[in-house]
Design a protein around this motif. Structure first.
Motif, PDB file in Angstrom:
ATOM      1  N   THR A   1       0.809  -1.216   0.000  1.00 59.20           N
ATOM      2  CA  THR A   1       0.000   0.000   0.000  1.00 59.20           C
ATOM      3  C   THR A   1       0.843   1.267   0.000  1.00 59.20           C
ATOM      4  O   THR A   1       0.305   2.377   0.053  1.00 59.20           O
ATOM      5  CB  THR A   1      -0.951   0.016   1.205  1.00 59.20           C
ATOM      6  N   SER A   2       2.151   1.117  -0.020  1.00 61.28           N
ATOM      7  CA  SER A   2       3.038   2.275  -0.106  1.00 61.28           C
ATOM      8  C   SER A   2       4.240   1.910  -0.971  1.00 61.28           C
ATOM      9  O   SER A   2       4.505   0.737  -1.222  1.00 61.28           O
ATOM     10  CB  SER A   2       3.507   2.717   1.293  1.00 61.28           C
ATOM     11  N   GLY A   3       4.972   2.931  -1.414  1.00 57.98           N
ATOM     12  CA  GLY A   3       6.136   2.686  -2.248  1.00 57.98           C
ATOM     13  C   GLY A   3       5.772   2.537  -3.715  1.00 57.98           C
ATOM     14  O   GLY A   3       4.601   2.593  -4.104  1.00 57.98           O
ATOM     15  N   SER A   4       6.781   2.318  -4.520  1.00 56.63           N
ATOM     16  CA  SER A   4       6.601   2.227  -5.964  1.00 56.63           C
ATOM     17  C   SER A   4       5.873   0.940  -6.355  1.00 56.63           C
ATOM     18  O   SER A   4       6.309  -0.156  -6.010  1.00 56.63           O
ATOM     19  CB  SER A   4       7.971   2.262  -6.657  1.00 56.63           C
ATOM     20  N   THR A   5       4.771   1.089  -7.065  1.00 55.72           N
ATOM     21  CA  THR A   5       4.049  -0.103  -7.535  1.00 55.72           C
ATOM     22  C   THR A   5       4.885  -0.865  -8.563  1.00 55.72           C
ATOM     23  O   THR A   5       4.823  -2.103  -8.620  1.00 55.72           O
ATOM     24  CB  THR A   5       2.696   0.274  -8.141  1.00 55.72           C
ATOM     25  N   LEU A   6       5.673  -0.165  -9.357  1.00 60.35           N
ATOM     26  CA  LEU A   6       6.525  -0.827 -10.335  1.00 60.35           C
ATOM     27  C   LEU A   6       7.560  -1.694  -9.634  1.00 60.35           C
ATOM     28  O   LEU A   6       7.824  -2.828 -10.058  1.00 60.35           O
ATOM     29  CB  LEU A   6       7.213   0.203 -11.231  1.00 60.35           C
ATOM     30  N   ARG A   7       8.132  -1.183  -8.559  1.00 62.53           N
ATOM     31  CA  ARG A   7       9.114  -1.972  -7.810  1.00 62.53           C
ATOM     32  C   ARG A   7       8.461  -3.215  -7.220  1.00 62.53           C
ATOM     33  O   ARG A   7       9.047  -4.302  -7.233  1.00 62.53           O
ATOM     34  CB  ARG A   7       9.727  -1.116  -6.696  1.00 62.53           C
ATOM     35  N   HIS A   8       7.262  -3.068  -6.697  1.00 64.64           N
ATOM     36  CA  HIS A   8       6.556  -4.226  -6.153  1.00 64.64           C
ATOM     37  C   HIS A   8       6.291  -5.262  -7.238  1.00 64.64           C
ATOM     38  O   HIS A   8       6.463  -6.462  -7.019  1.00 64.64           O
ATOM     39  CB  HIS A   8       5.225  -3.789  -5.523  1.00 64.64           C
ATOM     40  N   VAL A   9       5.857  -4.806  -8.402  1.00 62.16           N
ATOM     41  CA  VAL A   9       5.560  -5.720  -9.503  1.00 62.16           C
ATOM     42  C   VAL A   9       6.808  -6.480  -9.918  1.00 62.16           C
ATOM     43  O   VAL A   9       6.790  -7.710 -10.088  1.00 62.16           O
ATOM     44  CB  VAL A   9       4.968  -4.951 -10.709  1.00 62.16           C
ATOM     45  N   ILE A  10       7.910  -5.765 -10.078  1.00 60.14           N
ATOM     46  CA  ILE A  10       9.163  -6.402 -10.520  1.00 60.14           C
ATOM     47  C   ILE A  10       9.679  -7.379  -9.467  1.00 60.14           C
ATOM     48  O   ILE A  10      10.094  -8.497  -9.783  1.00 60.14           O
ATOM     49  CB  ILE A  10      10.216  -5.330 -10.844  1.00 60.14           C
ATOM     50  N   SER A  11       9.640  -6.971  -8.189  1.00 62.24           N
ATOM     51  CA  SER A  11      10.143  -7.821  -7.116  1.00 62.24           C
ATOM     52  C   SER A  11       9.338  -9.108  -6.996  1.00 62.24           C
ATOM     53  O   SER A  11       9.902 -10.210  -6.925  1.00 62.24           O
ATOM     54  CB  SER A  11      10.094  -7.055  -5.789  1.00 62.24           C
ATOM     55  N   MET A  12       8.015  -8.997  -6.991  1.00 62.34           N
ATOM     56  CA  MET A  12       7.164 -10.178  -6.871  1.00 62.34           C
ATOM     57  C   MET A  12       7.312 -11.091  -8.088  1.00 62.34           C
ATOM     58  O   MET A  12       7.315 -12.310  -7.974  1.00 62.34           O
ATOM     59  CB  MET A  12       5.707  -9.750  -6.706  1.00 62.34           C
ATOM     60  N   THR A  13       7.421 -10.488  -9.263  1.00 58.85           N
ATOM     61  CA  THR A  13       7.549 -11.279 -10.490  1.00 58.85           C
ATOM     62  C   THR A  13       8.878 -12.021 -10.528  1.00 58.85           C
ATOM     63  O   THR A  13       8.939 -13.194 -10.920  1.00 58.85           O
ATOM     64  CB  THR A  13       7.423 -10.372 -11.721  1.00 58.85           C
ATOM     65  N   ALA A  14       9.950 -11.354 -10.118  1.00 62.76           N
ATOM     66  CA  ALA A  14      11.281 -11.974 -10.162  1.00 62.76           C
ATOM     67  C   ALA A  14      11.358 -13.197  -9.264  1.00 62.76           C
ATOM     68  O   ALA A  14      11.832 -14.266  -9.686  1.00 62.76           O
ATOM     69  CB  ALA A  14      12.337 -10.952  -9.755  1.00 62.76           C
ATOM     70  N   THR A  15      10.873 -13.078  -8.037  1.00 63.19           N
ATOM     71  CA  THR A  15      10.929 -14.229  -7.130  1.00 63.19           C
ATOM     72  C   THR A  15       9.993 -15.338  -7.582  1.00 63.19           C
ATOM     73  O   THR A  15      10.320 -16.524  -7.482  1.00 63.19           O
ATOM     74  CB  THR A  15      10.567 -13.792  -5.697  1.00 63.19           C
ATOM     75  N   GLY A  16       8.814 -14.967  -8.090  1.00 64.37           N
ATOM     76  CA  GLY A  16       7.891 -15.977  -8.602  1.00 64.37           C
ATOM     77  C   GLY A  16       8.461 -16.717  -9.788  1.00 64.37           C
ATOM     78  O   GLY A  16       8.237 -17.926  -9.955  1.00 64.37           O
ATOM     79  N   SER A  17       9.209 -16.020 -10.620  1.00 59.93           N
ATOM     80  CA  SER A  17       9.799 -16.642 -11.809  1.00 59.93           C
ATOM     81  C   SER A  17      10.791 -17.725 -11.428  1.00 59.93           C
ATOM     82  O   SER A  17      10.840 -18.783 -12.067  1.00 59.93           O
ATOM     83  CB  SER A  17      10.504 -15.583 -12.656  1.00 59.93           C
TER      84      SER A  17
END
Length: 484
Positions: free
Chosen positions: A21-37
């Motif tokens: 709910t805070s911080g860069s949404t792009l950073r959240h998307v990239i971080s979650m995607t990278a670990t999921g990958s």
């Protein structure tokens, strides 16, 4: 297990802000995607190794049996994936509202529902495995080996499902790293146990089945450690609260399940049409099927990563961040797919060489790399839109678009392509259908997000379609048992 009402009073904890709910949404998307990958790639590699080990035994029926078994197991996994999406959505919404106790109860309810549903499914399938294997086309010794393999693996389906549910809970809280550890632990365990049991103990395909079961127990153990021991987000509710959670859980889980099942239906039709052009054409399509998860695994992971980000911000009523998250997700999809498409096109001949493709199979692989691979930009858009539909209270839209893609987006396009352009026309038709439904799903998704934002801005938030449960819901009060 103890009831909350019998426990001594504890200091009231200050609500912890939901991570997304805070911080860069792009950073959240990239971080979650990278670990999921990383977790997904581990699964793909282990699956390939499993088949490789079996093929080393030199018995053709063994490898074929694994292939048939994988087709049937896919449907049990589809149930687990659908309900994992529901768990992630409900937990992330509750955390977004700052209600960690409700998030824990929803996590516990999700585990109960997941275990019960997959246990019923396993019990229903087990007596009829010979019949089910026969329906898939397996015959003779291959059918017998496949059924024997499934008799060992199918009873462990609830264990695998519960482990997957913990990953949904972990993604809901934003702990992508521990969610990755869950899938990685199963992959590492299978990679070690497979050769040990298949060759070391000379158990053959029975060893592969036992290794699968043992790796599932490891997945569940690692998942419970992260979801319950670390985050305390699994609290078993009493009967009244479990009943209150039934509708929101299955309201998301069932459409998500149906969404997952749609893909193999469309791919089956493609395979049937491709078979008209001979074994080389089918081999080419099979190779394409192996290229896709490796090349575009990040996009598969993205669809699972964006859900909790949307769910937390939806629960927190930060509707502007919903639009930001969708835009950032589509930017990541665009950049990644264009980059991968360029690499596949540049090294198309080398990719065909890697798989030892010859004749028409080679032509199809190169055609995919040069042209059809670009359609995954629109498949990725559809995946992201589906994640939004599931987490914003519109799971039926995801089902509608995915089945539309797998029927209207495949059958007429592939039929025309195969009729006029042969095997390449089949691949081209499969690719072109993605464009239509990818664009349509994105348009509807952004329309819904804007609708939610406009309704909230007008001061009529109670009229927002399919809102998450509120703090006054029956589920958010009363006693619940703690898993210990």
């Amino acid at each position: 297990m103890e009831q909350e009402g019998t426990q001594p009073a504890r200091p009231v904890e200050r609500p912890r802000q939901a991570r997304f709910t805070s911080g860069s949404t792009l950073r959240h998307v990239i971080s979650m995607t990278a670990t999921g990958s990383i977790g997904l790639i581990a699964i793909f590699i282990v699956d390939a190794l499993n088949l490789f080990y079996i093929s080393m035994l030199g018995v053709q029926e063994l490898a074929a049996a694994i292939g048939f078994a994988g087709t049937l197991l896919f449907f049990t996994i589809s149930v687990s994936i659908g309900f994992t999406i529901a768990a992630s959505a409900l937990v992330s919404r509750a955390l977004g509202r700052g209600d960690r106790n409700e998030a824990a109860r929803l996590g516990g309810a999700s585990m109960v529902f997941m275990g019960a549903a997959t246990s019923v499914l396993a019990l229903a399938m087990w007596p009829f495995l010979d019949t089910l294997v026969g329906w898939m086309g397996a015959k003779g010794e291959t059918a017998r080996i496949c059924a024997d393999f499934l008799r060992i693996v199918i009873p462990s389906s609830p264990i695998m499902a519960l482990g997957m549910c913990t990953t949904g809970i972990l993604r809901g809280v934003g702990d992508a790293r521990r969610a990755m550890y869950v899938t990685l632990s199963g992959g590492v365990a299978a990679a070690i146990l497979d050769p040990l049991l298949i060759f070391g103990l000379d158990l053959g395909i029975t060893g592969a089945a036992i290794a699968t079961v043992l790796s599932r127990f490891i997945i569940l153990a690692v998942g419970l450690h992260g979801a319950h021991v670390v985050h305390r987000l699994i609290r078993l509710p009493d009967l009244a609260r479990l009943k209150a959670a039934t509708r929101p859980f299955f309201g998301i889980g069932v459409p998500a399940l149906l969404t997952q099942i749609a893909t193999p239906v469309g791919n089956t039709y493609v395979t049937v049409r491709m078979a008209e052009f001979g074994d080389d054409a089918v081999a080419g399509w099979a190779i394409i099927g192996r290229i896709i998860p490796v090349a575009f695994g990040v996009i598969f992971a993205l669809s699972g990563a964006v859900g909790p980000i949307l769910g937390q911000n939806y629960g927190a009523r930060l509707y502007g961040r919903l639009m930001e998250t969708m835009r950032d997700s589509l930017v990541v999809t665009l950049v990644y797919c264009l980059a991968v498409w360029a690499l596949l096109a540049l090294f198309s001949n080398q990719v065909a060489d890697l798989f030892g493709a010859h004749g028409e199979a080679r032509e199809l692989v190169i055609f995919f790399c040069l042209f059809a691979a670009g359609s995954f930009l629109f498949n990725g858009t559809l995946f992201v839109a589906n994640a939004a539909f599931n987490n914003l209270g519109f799971p039926g839209y995801g089902t509608l678009f995915n089945w539309g893609r797998s029927t209207l987006g495949i059958i007429p396009f592939v039929w025309v392509g195969s009729t006029y352009y042969g095997a390449k026309g089949v691949v081209a038709g499969w690719a072109l259908g993605a464009i239509v439904f990818g664009v349509a799903s994105a348009v509807v998704c952004f329309w819904l997000v804007r609708r939610i934002a406009r309704t909230a801005a007008s001061g009529a938030e109670d009229n927002i379609p399919a809102p998450p449960p509120t703090a006054n819901s029956p589920f958010s009060t009363g006693k619940a048992a703690t898993l210990s």
